[in-house]
Design an enzyme around this catalytic site. Structure first.
Site, short mmCIF file in Angstrom:
data_model
loop_
_atom_site.label_atom_id
_atom_site.label_comp_id
_atom_site.label_asym_id
_atom_site.label_seq_id
_atom_site.Cartn_x
_atom_site.Cartn_y
_atom_site.Cartn_z
N ARG A 72 -3.08 3.47 4.20
CA ARG A 72 -2.79 2.96 2.63
C ARG A 72 -3.62 2.34 1.67
O ARG A 72 -4.69 3.18 1.00
CB ARG A 72 -1.55 1.65 3.03
CG ARG A 72 -1.16 1.25 1.54
CD ARG A 72 -1.64 1.07 0.52
NE ARG A 72 -1.96 -1.27 1.06
CZ ARG A 72 -2.97 -1.25 0.57
NH1 ARG A 72 -3.47 -0.78 -0.57
NH2 ARG A 72 -3.14 -2.33 0.53
N ASP A 73 -4.43 1.21 2.02
CA ASP A 73 -5.57 1.15 1.20
C ASP A 73 -6.82 2.22 1.39
O ASP A 73 -7.18 2.56 0.82
CB ASP A 73 -6.08 -0.18 1.97
CG ASP A 73 -6.73 -1.22 0.97
OD1 ASP A 73 -6.99 -0.96 -0.87
OD2 ASP A 73 -6.63 -2.42 0.71
N HIS A 129 -7.23 -10.63 4.01
CA HIS A 129 -8.00 -8.79 3.60
C HIS A 129 -8.75 -8.87 2.82
O HIS A 129 -8.52 -9.82 1.78
CB HIS A 129 -6.55 -8.43 3.35
CG HIS A 129 -6.02 -6.83 2.37
ND1 HIS A 129 -5.89 -5.69 2.99
CD2 HIS A 129 -7.48 -6.26 1.07
CE1 HIS A 129 -6.10 -5.09 1.76
NE2 HIS A 129 -7.13 -5.64 1.23
N HIS A 136 -12.56 -7.17 1.67
CA HIS A 136 -13.31 -5.49 1.68
C HIS A 136 -14.76 -6.29 1.40
O HIS A 136 -15.24 -7.08 1.35
CB HIS A 136 -13.00 -5.22 0.33
CG HIS A 136 -11.95 -4.09 0.54
ND1 HIS A 136 -11.62 -3.13 -0.87
CD2 HIS A 136 -10.01 -5.35 0.04
CE1 HIS A 136 -10.33 -3.16 -0.23
NE2 HIS A 136 -9.37 -4.24 -0.14
N CYS A 162 -9.36 -0.34 -3.87
CA CYS A 162 -7.59 -0.37 -4.77
C CYS A 162 -8.46 0.67 -5.68
O CYS A 162 -9.55 0.73 -6.35
CB CYS A 162 -7.75 -1.24 -5.49
SG CYS A 162 -6.49 -1.89 -7.12
N ASN A 216 -12.41 -1.73 2.80
CA ASN A 216 -12.33 -2.86 3.05
C ASN A 216 -13.33 -3.08 4.69
O ASN A 216 -13.93 -2.18 4.99
CB ASN A 216 -10.35 -2.51 4.06
CG ASN A 216 -9.95 -2.13 3.26
OD1 ASN A 216 -9.22 -1.20 2.58
ND2 ASN A 216 -8.35 -2.82 2.99
N1 COA Z 1 8.41 4.66 -6.58
C1 COA Z 1 8.59 6.28 -7.29
N2 COA Z 1 8.83 5.39 -8.23
C2 COA Z 1 8.55 4.78 -9.52
C3 COA Z 1 8.27 3.46 -8.82
C4 COA Z 1 8.68 3.70 -7.00
N3 COA Z 1 7.94 2.24 -6.48
N4 COA Z 1 8.54 2.91 -9.64
C5 COA Z 1 8.16 2.67 -11.33
N5 COA Z 1 8.72 4.77 -10.84
C6 COA Z 1 8.87 5.49 -11.64
C7 COA Z 1 9.73 5.68 -12.76
O1 COA Z 1 11.41 5.12 -11.63
C8 COA Z 1 9.07 6.36 -13.82
O2 COA Z 1 9.64 7.51 -13.10
P1 COA Z 1 9.64 8.55 -14.37
O3 COA Z 1 8.24 8.65 -15.65
O4 COA Z 1 10.23 9.69 -13.95
O5 COA Z 1 11.11 7.82 -15.06
C9 COA Z 1 7.58 6.24 -13.70
O6 COA Z 1 7.35 5.51 -12.42
C10 COA Z 1 7.65 4.40 -14.51
O7 COA Z 1 8.45 3.09 -14.30
P2 COA Z 1 8.14 1.75 -14.39
O8 COA Z 1 8.79 0.56 -14.52
O9 COA Z 1 7.56 1.97 -16.27
O10 COA Z 1 6.69 1.69 -14.14
P3 COA Z 1 5.18 1.56 -14.63
O11 COA Z 1 4.76 3.33 -15.08
O12 COA Z 1 4.89 0.59 -15.53
O13 COA Z 1 4.67 1.53 -13.35
C11 COA Z 1 4.08 0.52 -10.60
C12 COA Z 1 4.50 0.36 -12.12
C13 COA Z 1 4.28 -1.15 -10.31
C14 COA Z 1 5.03 0.66 -10.23
C15 COA Z 1 3.18 1.14 -10.93
O14 COA Z 1 2.36 1.55 -11.79
C16 COA Z 1 2.15 1.85 -9.20
O15 COA Z 1 3.78 1.65 -8.38
N6 COA Z 1 1.47 0.67 -9.00
C17 COA Z 1 0.96 1.24 -8.33
C18 COA Z 1 -0.13 -0.02 -6.70
C19 COA Z 1 -0.76 -0.26 -6.61
O16 COA Z 1 0.21 0.17 -4.99
N7 COA Z 1 -1.83 -0.50 -6.28
C20 COA Z 1 -3.51 0.09 -5.35
C21 COA Z 1 -2.94 -0.94 -3.99
S1 COA Z 1 -3.32 -2.60 -4.73
ZN ZN Z 2 -7.07 -4.07 -0.27
#
Ligand code: COA
Ligand code: ZN
Length: 307
Positions: free
Chosen positions: A14-15, A206, A208, A239, A248
């Site tokens: 994952r990370d 956790h 890094h 990240c 990490n």
């Molecule tokens: N799984 C799949 N698709 C997802 C989702 C999820 N958990 N959450 C949102 N989406 C999709 C929506 O369905 C939408 O799709 P569309 O454009 O086809 O309609 C799109 O993403 C945008 O949705 P929205 O609710 O506006 O979310 P966003 O674009 O603001 O994204 C997060 C918010 C948090 C879901 C997104 O930024 C994210 O997954 N970030 C990952 C953070 C991460 O893992 N960082 C590293 C680890 S710390």
């Molecule tokens: Zn981390």
């Protein structure tokens, strides 16, 4: 005296993989997790159920979760950013939801594109969903020791979010040093404060190794009573939404250190080193693991030839 048991939680798939530039094929992810499942971990963070647009490297979360062979002694957890992610993860039976938000407002905006209070409200709904489904929840608080955008995070600020989630009845909380800003004195102060207030929470640290303080911080945490650690095979990770983030703390280095000190990590270090070596081939570059380069302390060399 029986050695103190420590619990190692792997985050490489994952990370580690979330920040890779080349997509790691699904079959390779599954094969790595299956091998690591024989190494003695308490938990493996398999993947994240995030938006595939935000984290394209982990767009195969369902296939990976369904493709692995589970060892009943290990909890298979996944990172969940929102209710949609929780529903996806629930459908493929993850053992634990690892929810995420930042202690820093600026990093929460960068990573999750919302305010901390909006995240907190959204995660409240995810915890309710988890409780109803009988799935354990853990909350990982990113940038708990400092934020690469906003700077210092006070203990008071951190405790505000710890209080919030402890009062919602989560099983565990992970205090994350997302970009390696923590130092051992600060780690001790935080570990004592959170455990004193909530002794029944399952605490994970956790770290890094961004500034070379990773293992020193892990040691400080152990000395302050912490028994659970996230770490990443070979030290891979970081990240993608934290400027300057790097890997990490390295699982094999963490295990090597704790084993030498007489702790019981329950880990098969030789298997870890084999997997870490093969991971270098998989991603096509050297990993930052110094143990992989130097070998364990019992690796001996022939004396240099006298001139
Ligand atoms: N799984 C799949 N698709 C997802 C989702 C999820 N958990 N959450 C949102 N989406 C999709 C929506 O369905 C939408 O799709 P569309 O454009 O086809 O309609 C799109 O993403 C945008 O949705 P929205 O609710 O506006 O979310 P966003 O674009 O603001 O994204 C997060 C918010 C948090 C879901 C997104 O930024 C994210 O997954 N970030 C990952 C953070 C991460 O893992 N960082 C590293 C680890 S710390
Ligand atoms: Zn981390």
């Amino acid at each position: 005296m029986t050695p103190k048991r420590l619990f190692i939680q792997e985050v490489v798939t994952r990370d580690g993989f979330q920040a890779e530039s080349q997509f790691v094929p699904t079959a390779e992810k599954i094969q790595l997790i299956n091998r690591l499942s024989n190494a003695g971990y308490a938990k493996i963070e398999v993947t994240s159920f995030t938006s595939p647009k935000a984290i394209p490297m982990l767009a195969d979360a369902e296939q990976v979760m369904q493709g692995i062979k589970r060892n009943p002694g290990i909890e298979y957890t996944a990172l969940i950013p929102n209710l949609k992610g929780a529903q996806r993860a629930g459908a493929v039976h993850v053992d634990e939801f690892n929810l995420v938000m930042s202690a820093s407002e600026a990093h929460n905006q960068a990573n999750l594109r919302m305010s901390r209070s909006d995240s907190a409200a959204a995660l409240h709904a995810v915890i309710a969903f988890a409780n109803q489904a009988g799935i354990a929840s853990n909350v990982s608080l990113s940038t708990s020791f400092g934020c690469p955008i906003a700077g210092a995070i006070s203990l008071k600020d951190l405790m505000h979010w710890v209080d919030y989630f402890a009062n919602l009845g989560v099983r565990g909380l992970t205090i994350c040093d997302t970009t390696g800003m923590a130092n051992p004195a600060q780690v001790k102060a935080v570990c004592y404060a959170v455990q004193d207030k909530y002794p029944h929470i399952q605490w994970t640290l956790h770290f890094h190794n961004t500034r070379g303080m990773g293992l020193a911080n892990a040691l400080a945490a152990v000395e302050a009573g912490i028994v659970r650690f996230d770490s990443s095979l070979g030290g891979l990770g970081g990240c993608p939404y934290a400027p300057g983030a790097t890997g990490n703390i390295c699982t094999e280095e963490l295990v090597h250190m704790f084993d030498l000190m007489g702790y019981d990590t329950n880990m098969n270090l030789d298997l870890l080193l084999e997997c870490s070596n093969d991971l270098q081939t998989l991603i096509g570059r050297k990993l930052p693991s110094q143990l992989l380069m130097a070998g364990k302390v019992d690796r001996l060399h022939s004396a240099p030839q006298q001139p």
